[in-house]
Design a protein around this motif. Structure first.
Motif, PDB file in Angstrom:
ATOM      1  N   LEU A  17       0.699  -1.355   0.133  1.00  0.00           N
ATOM      2  CA  LEU A  17       0.111   0.014   0.006  1.00  0.00           C
ATOM      3  C   LEU A  17       1.029   1.039   0.044  1.00  0.00           C
ATOM      4  O   LEU A  17       1.852   1.154   0.442  1.00  0.00           O
ATOM      5  CB  LEU A  17      -0.887   0.091   1.261  1.00  0.00           C
ATOM      6  CG  LEU A  17      -2.118  -1.163   1.319  1.00  0.00           C
ATOM      7  CD1 LEU A  17      -2.543  -1.227   2.488  1.00  0.00           C
ATOM      8  CD2 LEU A  17      -3.196  -0.786   0.375  1.00  0.00           C
ATOM      9  N   ASN A  18       0.257   2.006  -0.670  1.00  0.00           N
ATOM     10  CA  ASN A  18       1.184   3.577  -0.739  1.00  0.00           C
ATOM     11  C   ASN A  18      -0.052   4.629  -1.024  1.00  0.00           C
ATOM     12  O   ASN A  18      -1.138   4.288  -1.079  1.00  0.00           O
ATOM     13  CB  ASN A  18       2.169   3.481  -1.663  1.00  0.00           C
ATOM     14  CG  ASN A  18       1.635   3.264  -3.078  1.00  0.00           C
ATOM     15  OD1 ASN A  18       0.766   4.195  -3.599  1.00  0.00           O
ATOM     16  ND2 ASN A  18       2.521   2.525  -3.860  1.00  0.00           N
ATOM     17  N   LYS A  19       0.290   5.864  -0.913  1.00  0.00           N
ATOM     18  CA  LYS A  19      -0.472   7.000  -1.105  1.00  0.00           C
ATOM     19  C   LYS A  19      -1.330   7.019  -2.433  1.00  0.00           C
ATOM     20  O   LYS A  19      -2.418   7.534  -2.685  1.00  0.00           O
ATOM     21  CB  LYS A  19      -0.106   8.248  -0.766  1.00  0.00           C
ATOM     22  CG  LYS A  19       0.984   8.903  -1.881  1.00  0.00           C
ATOM     23  CD  LYS A  19       1.184  10.477  -1.508  1.00  0.00           C
ATOM     24  CE  LYS A  19       2.529  10.899  -2.102  1.00  0.00           C
ATOM     25  NZ  LYS A  19       2.427  10.665  -3.598  1.00  0.00           N
ATOM     26  N   ASP A  20      -0.678   6.481  -3.557  1.00  0.00           N
ATOM     27  CA  ASP A  20      -1.155   6.309  -4.869  1.00  0.00           C
ATOM     28  C   ASP A  20      -2.230   5.187  -5.153  1.00  0.00           C
ATOM     29  O   ASP A  20      -2.996   5.220  -5.938  1.00  0.00           O
ATOM     30  CB  ASP A  20      -0.153   6.573  -5.800  1.00  0.00           C
ATOM     31  CG  ASP A  20       0.667   7.750  -5.628  1.00  0.00           C
ATOM     32  OD1 ASP A  20       0.130   8.753  -5.557  1.00  0.00           O
ATOM     33  OD2 ASP A  20       1.747   7.604  -5.778  1.00  0.00           O
ATOM     34  N   ASN A  21      -2.187   4.179  -4.225  1.00  0.00           N
ATOM     35  CA  ASN A  21      -3.113   2.984  -4.491  1.00  0.00           C
ATOM     36  C   ASN A  21      -3.865   2.733  -3.324  1.00  0.00           C
ATOM     37  O   ASN A  21      -4.770   1.968  -3.272  1.00  0.00           O
ATOM     38  CB  ASN A  21      -2.122   1.917  -4.955  1.00  0.00           C
ATOM     39  CG  ASN A  21      -1.138   1.166  -3.664  1.00  0.00           C
ATOM     40  OD1 ASN A  21      -1.479   1.710  -2.557  1.00  0.00           O
ATOM     41  ND2 ASN A  21      -0.250   0.416  -4.021  1.00  0.00           N
ATOM     42  N   CYS A  22      -3.937   3.345  -2.188  1.00  0.00           N
ATOM     43  CA  CYS A  22      -4.907   3.109  -1.030  1.00  0.00           C
ATOM     44  C   CYS A  22      -6.196   3.194  -1.442  1.00  0.00           C
ATOM     45  O   CYS A  22      -6.958   2.931  -0.446  1.00  0.00           O
ATOM     46  CB  CYS A  22      -4.028   3.533   0.306  1.00  0.00           C
ATOM     47  SG  CYS A  22      -4.049   5.058   0.366  1.00  0.00           S
ATOM     48  N   ASP A  23      -6.534   4.210  -2.287  1.00  0.00           N
ATOM     49  CA  ASP A  23      -7.964   4.273  -2.660  1.00  0.00           C
ATOM     50  C   ASP A  23      -8.564   3.033  -2.789  1.00  0.00           C
ATOM     51  O   ASP A  23      -9.854   2.921  -2.816  1.00  0.00           O
ATOM     52  CB  ASP A  23      -7.969   4.992  -3.632  1.00  0.00           C
ATOM     53  CG  ASP A  23      -7.879   6.632  -3.604  1.00  0.00           C
ATOM     54  OD1 ASP A  23      -8.809   6.947  -2.737  1.00  0.00           O
ATOM     55  OD2 ASP A  23      -7.436   7.195  -4.641  1.00  0.00           O
ATOM     56  N   ILE A  24      -8.072   1.934  -3.110  1.00  0.00           N
ATOM     57  CA  ILE A  24      -8.829   0.674  -3.302  1.00  0.00           C
ATOM     58  C   ILE A  24      -9.595   0.470  -2.046  1.00  0.00           C
ATOM     59  O   ILE A  24     -10.353  -0.699  -1.906  1.00  0.00           O
ATOM     60  CB  ILE A  24      -7.592  -0.451  -3.485  1.00  0.00           C
ATOM     61  CG1 ILE A  24      -8.523  -1.889  -4.161  1.00  0.00           C
ATOM     62  CG2 ILE A  24      -6.764  -0.982  -2.346  1.00  0.00           C
ATOM     63  CD1 ILE A  24      -7.366  -2.761  -4.427  1.00  0.00           C
ATOM     64  N   LEU A  25      -9.108   0.918  -0.796  1.00  0.00           N
ATOM     65  CA  LEU A  25      -9.877   0.586   0.505  1.00  0.00           C
ATOM     66  C   LEU A  25     -10.561   1.958   0.856  1.00  0.00           C
ATOM     67  O   LEU A  25     -11.178   1.636   2.176  1.00  0.00           O
ATOM     68  CB  LEU A  25      -8.493   0.471   1.260  1.00  0.00           C
ATOM     69  CG  LEU A  25      -7.435  -0.639   1.127  1.00  0.00           C
ATOM     70  CD1 LEU A  25      -6.549  -0.796   2.345  1.00  0.00           C
ATOM     71  CD2 LEU A  25      -8.326  -1.797   1.001  1.00  0.00           C
ATOM     72  N   LYS A  26     -10.847   2.771  -0.055  1.00  0.00           N
ATOM     73  CA  LYS A  26     -11.726   3.813   0.226  1.00  0.00           C
ATOM     74  C   LYS A  26     -13.274   3.360   0.906  1.00  0.00           C
ATOM     75  O   LYS A  26     -13.818   3.901   1.499  1.00  0.00           O
ATOM     76  CB  LYS A  26     -11.767   4.816  -0.658  1.00  0.00           C
ATOM     77  CG  LYS A  26     -12.684   4.718  -1.865  1.00  0.00           C
ATOM     78  CD  LYS A  26     -12.666   6.014  -2.591  1.00  0.00           C
ATOM     79  CE  LYS A  26     -13.288   5.930  -4.094  1.00  0.00           C
ATOM     80  NZ  LYS A  26     -13.725   4.601  -4.548  1.00  0.00           N
ATOM     81  N   ASP A  27     -13.712   2.175   0.437  1.00  0.00           N
ATOM     82  CA  ASP A  27     -15.044   1.798   0.810  1.00  0.00           C
ATOM     83  C   ASP A  27     -14.893   0.629   1.973  1.00  0.00           C
ATOM     84  O   ASP A  27     -16.100   0.086   2.086  1.00  0.00           O
ATOM     85  CB  ASP A  27     -16.009   1.299  -0.430  1.00  0.00           C
ATOM     86  CG  ASP A  27     -16.084   2.590  -1.347  1.00  0.00           C
ATOM     87  OD1 ASP A  27     -16.489   3.435  -0.997  1.00  0.00           O
ATOM     88  OD2 ASP A  27     -16.245   2.221  -2.640  1.00  0.00           O
ATOM     89  N   SER A  28     -13.707   0.530   2.272  1.00  0.00           N
ATOM     90  CA  SER A  28     -13.613  -0.804   3.346  1.00  0.00           C
ATOM     91  C   SER A  28     -13.747  -0.315   4.643  1.00  0.00           C
ATOM     92  O   SER A  28     -13.046   0.657   4.814  1.00  0.00           O
ATOM     93  CB  SER A  28     -12.104  -1.093   3.033  1.00  0.00           C
ATOM     94  OG  SER A  28     -11.976  -2.306   3.828  1.00  0.00           O
ATOM     95  N   PRO A  29     -14.376  -1.080   5.651  1.00  0.00           N
ATOM     96  CA  PRO A  29     -14.710  -0.401   6.913  1.00  0.00           C
ATOM     97  C   PRO A  29     -13.336  -0.727   7.723  1.00  0.00           C
ATOM     98  O   PRO A  29     -13.430  -1.104   8.975  1.00  0.00           O
ATOM     99  CB  PRO A  29     -15.616  -1.238   7.426  1.00  0.00           C
ATOM    100  CG  PRO A  29     -15.821  -2.354   6.550  1.00  0.00           C
ATOM    101  CD  PRO A  29     -15.105  -2.212   5.257  1.00  0.00           C
ATOM    102  N   ILE A  30     -12.394  -0.559   7.181  1.00  0.00           N
ATOM    103  CA  ILE A  30     -10.856  -0.594   7.981  1.00  0.00           C
ATOM    104  C   ILE A  30     -10.666   0.788   9.043  1.00  0.00           C
ATOM    105  O   ILE A  30     -11.262   1.686   8.909  1.00  0.00           O
ATOM    106  CB  ILE A  30      -9.640  -0.506   7.056  1.00  0.00           C
ATOM    107  CG1 ILE A  30      -9.781   0.543   6.038  1.00  0.00           C
ATOM    108  CG2 ILE A  30      -9.379  -1.754   6.427  1.00  0.00           C
ATOM    109  CD1 ILE A  30      -8.318   0.893   5.447  1.00  0.00           C
ATOM    110  N   ASP A  31      -9.719   0.410   9.848  1.00  0.00           N
ATOM    111  CA  ASP A  31      -9.450   1.478  11.041  1.00  0.00           C
ATOM    112  C   ASP A  31      -8.005   2.157  10.510  1.00  0.00           C
ATOM    113  O   ASP A  31      -7.839   3.290  11.469  1.00  0.00           O
ATOM    114  CB  ASP A  31      -9.454   1.076  12.279  1.00  0.00           C
ATOM    115  CG  ASP A  31     -10.632   0.443  12.599  1.00  0.00           C
ATOM    116  OD1 ASP A  31     -11.591   1.189  12.973  1.00  0.00           O
ATOM    117  OD2 ASP A  31     -11.103  -0.898  12.258  1.00  0.00           O
ATOM    118  N   GLY A  32      -7.389   1.751   9.520  1.00  0.00           N
ATOM    119  CA  GLY A  32      -6.060   2.291   9.228  1.00  0.00           C
ATOM    120  C   GLY A  32      -5.524   1.509   8.485  1.00  0.00           C
ATOM    121  O   GLY A  32      -6.020   0.422   7.704  1.00  0.00           O
TER     122      GLY A  32
END
Ligand code: TZP
Ligand code: MG
Length: 208
Positions: free
Chosen positions: A165-180
């Motif tokens: 994960l990095n700042k350019d690809n972590c959008d993949i988790l934008k709908d994920s209910p993660i905490d970080g």
């Protein structure tokens, strides 16, 4: 123990001189990392403990809890905030008995049943991945985002995604209910460590 898992830095000191490594840790903390794991696979017990004591001086300065990978003995001897355990490490229920209720215990889980078991056994947070291919942990397999989401929905403790994960690809988790999210390379291999941590943190906050 209270902790913020928004931006979890897992360190890698491979091929770095100790002073360079410690300076990167300092800059990452300054940049906004919220939790830090010392992850050493090749060092002797003595070297691991020594490095943990040095890293803890830095994390203490920034009030960031220090987690030790794999080793509850090193975690306890360095008075770290906690330990991170994989499926083949000391079982979580035993670690909990040995470390007491005030230490943070994190667990790597790849399935909903592993996640539920880790919670039952006393884990405080879960790491799930690899979300993307990673060169940091060569033998790890990819965990689908749908599995990560299922794990988040099945447990009531914080869950983070990790792996490539990095700042350019972590959008993949934008709908994920993660905490970080947790990263190694995105911060440890950045030219400007502090800036990398700061930028990644604001990106993560924007998708949480
Ligand atoms: N567990 C799953 S992937 C991974 C670990 C420790 C490594 C993540 O490293 P990077 O460099 O952020 O891909
Ligand atoms: Mg481990």
């Amino acid at each position: 123990m209270d902790f913020d898992i928004t931006l979890y830095l897992v360190t890698d000191s491979t091929n770095l001189k100790e002073d360079v490594f410690l300076s990167k840790v300092d800059k990452a903390c300054k940049g906004g990392v919220t939790l830090l794991q010392l992850r050493e696979k090749e060092r002797s017990d003595w070297e691991y403990l020594n490095l943990a004591i040095k890293v803890k001086k830095i994390t203490d300065k920034y009030n960031i809890p220090l987690i030790i990978d794999d080793r509850i003995d090193i975690a306890m001897a360095s008075n770290a905030a906690g330990v991170h355990l994989g499926q083949n490490d000391i079982p979580i229920n035993i670690a909990r008995k040995l470390m007491g209720k005030d230490k943070i215990i994190g667990a790597t889980t790849k399935t909903v049943s592993q996640a539920k078991k880790a919670v039952e056994d006393g884990a405080d947070y879960l790491g799930v991945g690899a979300i993307y291919p990673t060169t940091t942990k060569v033998k790890t397999i990819i965990t689908e985002v749908s599995t990560l989401n299922d794990i988040c929905n099945a447990v009531d403790i914080p869950v983070i995604g990790i792996g490539g994960l990095n700042k350019d690809n972590c959008d993949i988790l934008k709908d994920s209910p993660i905490d970080g999210i947790a990263v190694v390379s995105a911060i440890m291999k950045a030219e400007d460590t502090e800036k990398a941590a700061t930028e990644l943190k604001s990106k993560v906050i924007s998708i949480l």
